[in-house]
Enzyme design. Sequence first.
Site, PDB file in Angstrom:
ATOM      1  N   ALA A   1       0.427  -1.615   9.911  1.00 25.03           N
ATOM      2  CA  ALA A   1      -0.840  -0.954  10.242  1.00 25.03           C
ATOM      3  C   ALA A   1      -0.895  -0.629  11.726  1.00 25.03           C
ATOM      4  CB  ALA A   1      -2.028  -1.850   9.873  1.00 25.03           C
TER       5      ALA A   1
ATOM      6  N   ASP B   1       0.123  -7.569   1.510  1.00 27.72           N
ATOM      7  CA  ASP B   1       0.631  -6.197   1.637  1.00 27.72           C
ATOM      8  C   ASP B   1       2.155  -6.152   1.661  1.00 27.72           C
ATOM      9  OD1 ASP B   1       0.268  -3.471   1.652  1.00 27.72           O
ATOM     10  OD2 ASP B   1       0.069  -3.317   3.834  1.00 27.72           O
TER      11      ASP B   1
ATOM     12  N   SER C   1       4.698   2.556   7.938  1.00 29.15           N
ATOM     13  CA  SER C   1       4.378   1.397   7.113  1.00 29.15           C
ATOM     14  C   SER C   1       5.574   0.999   6.253  1.00 29.15           C
ATOM     15  CB  SER C   1       3.181   1.696   6.213  1.00 29.15           C
ATOM     16  OG  SER C   1       2.010   1.867   6.959  1.00 29.15           O
TER      17      SER C   1
ATOM     18  N   GLY D   1       3.263   6.482   8.002  1.00 26.54           N
ATOM     19  CA  GLY D   1       4.641   6.714   7.583  1.00 26.54           C
ATOM     20  C   GLY D   1       5.579   5.624   8.062  1.00 26.54           C
TER      21      GLY D   1
ATOM     22  N   HIS E   1       0.814  -1.214   0.000  1.00 24.99           N
ATOM     23  CA  HIS E   1       0.000   0.000   0.000  1.00 24.99           C
ATOM     24  C   HIS E   1       0.855   1.276   0.000  1.00 24.99           C
ATOM     25  CE1 HIS E   1       0.457  -0.092   4.528  1.00 24.99           C
ATOM     26  NE2 HIS E   1       0.464   1.219   4.356  1.00 24.99           N
TER      27      HIS E   1
END
Length: 486
Positions: free
Chosen positions: A257, A166, A240, A238, A136
Amino acid sequence: MHPTSSRPSLRTLAMLMLAACFGGVVAGVVLHGLQTPAVAAPLTAPAASAITPMTASLPSAVGGQPLPSLAPMLARVTPAVVSVQAKQRVRLNNPFANDPIFRRMFPHIPQERIEQSLGSGVIVDAGRGYVLTNHHVIEGAEEVTVTLADGRTLAAEFVGSDPDTDVAVMRIPAEGLQQVTFADSGDLRVGDFVVAVGNPFGIGQTVTSGIVSAVGRTGLRGLGYQSFIQTDASINPGNSGGALVNLDGQLVGINTASFNPRGSMAGNIGLGFAIPVNLARNVMEQLVTSGEVRRGTFGLDAQDVDARLAKALGLDHPRGALVTRVHENSAAAAAGVKSGDVIIAADGERIDNRDGLRNFEGLHAIGSKVQLDIRRDGKPLRLTATLKEQPRALAGASLDPRLAGAGFSELPERLRQAGMSGVLVESVVQGSRAAASGMREGDVVTASSAGAFEDLAGFRTGFTRPPAQLVLQIVRGNQRGVLQMQ
């Protein structure tokens, strides 16, 4: 009254501040200091004015031993954690954008804007320049740059990504890189100390610490296949794609997350989640080798077990995945699984419901041998199933001529976690029979007169005997409808 009898001395305050900073580490020293009587003479006005303010400084050692510090470990880790900047051109929603009169009158009004997103990444192979991050973080990006801890900014090359876990992989062409080493995330225990490194809110590289709050966390809506490490180390927007490391500086997870009832931008409340590095490493190896991720499947349909079903099936508790159909030539069929069986565990991992079973499938590789704990007619049974490859796409024409021109694929796992089931219309050829019936790319087919289904395998099985009339229930955006296929 004596000044020291009505308020704590400066020495006492300094010791209390020291205790607040270091807790039990210096409790003995502070206690000794507080119990040692201090002789204080009355202060006259001139003497009081001559007193200089005292400043409390932290000791470098207590009892002759240096204070513990994460700094030496972080000196090895932080050079391997990078900031990621992704840029994407977004078309503005202007209904007059294609009107020539409007464009002549307002030629300077922009028709698109540049969106930028910030995240983090981890260098895991310095020799080849591979960087792990979240899907993402770079999803839809036309340009991605990476800023190293030493200040260098480099253009990143996209290697591959997997939306359902992800995980994404990039490559940067640079020398003098430093990488982190992989730990075995399967060894993590609740209570282990961990440290998160990333670029929260774009303010620059930041380090936070905490413990492992839970392992194998699932049930988070909209996040794809799940087996998260939960931590109270602060993970903010940020962070992530950044690193979660143990106290040896080894990578245990990729931060992905955080949860806050007011939204993630409201900040961290101690509920952060990271992808276990064992999973991320497996996905990375597949992406680097083939550019895609292949997953295994049992080849069965299932439903949740509620209290009514549990009583009817002779179960002590309303949990497990009730098998409603076993597909031909599937892993489940080969293992001897039958409709009516209730799967309560897989390889010792508790299965609470249908989504739990799908999650287990999606996180295990093709060819994995899995021990299934089953209840059949109320009696325990153990079977061994070898996972087969999930079908990734189907051409509509191979199912039924009325679907010619349409391509179908598995539903993204984030939609399944949001409570949706079915298959995704991946493509529709203009002028085809599917297009003439009103089918569009991006539709989600949730039901069919060809038979009940949950996924691509079930959708295909339903066309073993094509129905006289083919009616599909679809979801398009926020609307539901029906298509009569001609």
